[in-house]
Motif scaffolding. Structure first.
Motif, PDB file in Angstrom:
ATOM      1  N   THR A  72     -32.409 -50.258 -49.456  1.00 61.41           N
ATOM      2  CA  THR A  72     -33.063 -48.990 -49.783  1.00 61.41           C
ATOM      3  C   THR A  72     -34.572 -49.214 -49.877  1.00 61.41           C
ATOM      4  O   THR A  72     -35.029 -50.336 -50.122  1.00 61.41           O
ATOM      5  N   TRP A  73     -35.315 -48.143 -49.666  1.00 57.37           N
ATOM      6  CA  TRP A  73     -36.738 -48.115 -50.004  1.00 57.37           C
ATOM      7  C   TRP A  73     -36.904 -47.128 -51.146  1.00 57.37           C
ATOM      8  O   TRP A  73     -36.533 -45.963 -51.020  1.00 57.37           O
ATOM      9  N   GLN A  74     -37.452 -47.606 -52.257  1.00 54.69           N
ATOM     10  CA  GLN A  74     -37.716 -46.747 -53.407  1.00 54.69           C
ATOM     11  C   GLN A  74     -39.221 -46.484 -53.494  1.00 54.69           C
ATOM     12  O   GLN A  74     -40.023 -47.395 -53.288  1.00 54.69           O
ATOM     13  N   VAL A  75     -39.580 -45.256 -53.785  1.00 51.78           N
ATOM     14  CA  VAL A  75     -40.977 -44.872 -53.922  1.00 51.78           C
ATOM     15  C   VAL A  75     -41.219 -44.438 -55.357  1.00 51.78           C
ATOM     16  O   VAL A  75     -40.489 -43.599 -55.892  1.00 51.78           O
ATOM     17  N   ARG A  76     -42.221 -45.035 -55.986  1.00 50.82           N
ATOM     18  CA  ARG A  76     -42.516 -44.733 -57.392  1.00 50.82           C
ATOM     19  C   ARG A  76     -44.023 -44.718 -57.609  1.00 50.82           C
ATOM     20  O   ARG A  76     -44.785 -45.248 -56.793  1.00 50.82           O
ATOM     21  N   HIS A  77     -44.441 -44.086 -58.688  1.00 51.44           N
ATOM     22  CA  HIS A  77     -45.861 -44.118 -59.049  1.00 51.44           C
ATOM     23  C   HIS A  77     -46.283 -45.560 -59.319  1.00 51.44           C
ATOM     24  O   HIS A  77     -45.547 -46.331 -59.954  1.00 51.44           O
ATOM     25  N   THR A  78     -47.462 -45.914 -58.856  1.00 49.24           N
ATOM     26  CA  THR A  78     -47.987 -47.248 -59.098  1.00 49.24           C
ATOM     27  C   THR A  78     -48.306 -47.409 -60.578  1.00 49.24           C
ATOM     28  O   THR A  78     -48.988 -46.572 -61.172  1.00 49.24           O
ATOM     29  N   ALA A  79     -47.783 -48.478 -61.167  1.00 53.09           N
ATOM     30  CA  ALA A  79     -47.970 -48.732 -62.596  1.00 53.09           C
ATOM     31  C   ALA A  79     -49.260 -49.523 -62.836  1.00 53.09           C
ATOM     32  O   ALA A  79     -49.740 -50.260 -61.974  1.00 53.09           O
TER      33      ALA A  79
END
Length: 261
Positions: A72-79
């Motif tokens: 999978t590719w997960q996209v999240r806000h950069t922490a």
């Protein structure tokens, strides 16, 4: 394994997340690519070809990934501070100052010159997720083995790229074709590919994945995953059986009444 509609949606999401900003994180946790750091480069977009993803970079290279069965590719806000992402399942981390894309359990990864990416895809048939796929080539590829079961042939990515078990089942059900009918006994070969293309693109372009056009739970397929439940056309219980040659067999769902031998 995800199908073409899923991969096209993933490609669009990666393109949006990584567009217009330099990578502040570009880690490739893959044995043959461990020495490569993509930090500072910019993505110029990700495209899909069948079940393959091509993330093109502004230095003239392309990162090629394939999800296989579990990726999978997960996209999240950069922490801030950055997440360490130390899990062994993390295979790639591509992040801008806004969004971070994490590739988990990816099954394939290559870094090649963009002008040479066709070499990674030369074994594949035409991309059924394209705006206007070359159905003539798909039909010609299909005819090279007339004794092969049509369901097995549709799953062969060297015939046409993008179809998996969902659209195998849904396409053949719509045309009332049994998955084990030999290719030589199928007259509507071009129509099969046209239907698969239309169904997958509608799913990829819609608000949610669906092979039927209906996004309600339990209504996203006509036959796939519905073993023992009534055919939506004739109410005969749906059957499932393996198709293909070991160890590459896959489940084929079908209606024995609508799709007789």
């Amino acid at each position: 394994m995800p199908e073409g509609d899923v991969l096209l949606r993933v490609a669009r999401r990666l393109s949006l997340a990584l567009s217009d900003r330099p990578l502040v994180r570009g880690e490739l946790r893959w044995p043959s690519l461990a020495g490569h750091d993509l930090t500072g480069l910019r993505s110029v977009g990700t495209v899909s070809y069948g079940k393959h993803l091509l993330t093109r970079l502004d230095d003239g290279r392309t990162l090629h990934t394939h999800l296989r069965m579990d990726g999978t590719w997960q996209v999240r806000h950069t922490a801030d501070p950055p997440e360490p992402l130390r899990r062994p399942t993390v295979r790639a981390v591509l992040g801008t100052d806004q969004w971070t894309c994490v590739g988990l359990q990816l099954g394939m990864m290559d870094l090649v010159r963009t002008r040479e990416e066709h070499g990674l895809l030369r074994h594949l048939g035409p991309d059924l997720m394209a705006d206007e796929p070359n159905l003539d080539i798909a039909v010609a590829n299909l005819g090279t083995d007339p004794d092969r079961a049509i369901g097995e042939a549709l799953l062969d990515q060297s015939v046409a790229a993008g179809i998996g078990t969902i659209y195998l089942a849904e396409t053949l059900w719509r045309h009332r074709v049994n998955p084990w009918r030999p290719v030589s006994g199928v007259s509507e070969r071009r129509e099969l590919f046209a239907t698969a293309h239309r169904l997958m693109r509608r799913s990829a372009d819609g608000p949610a994945l669906t092979a039927t056009g209906d996004t309600r739970a339990g209504y996203t397929t006509h036959v796939h995953g519905r073993e023992g439940r009534g055919c939506r056309r004739c109410r005969t219980p749906i059957l499932v059986a393996p198709i293909g040659v070991e160890p590459m067999t896959r489940p084929a769902y079908y209606c024995p009444t609508c799709q007789p031998d």
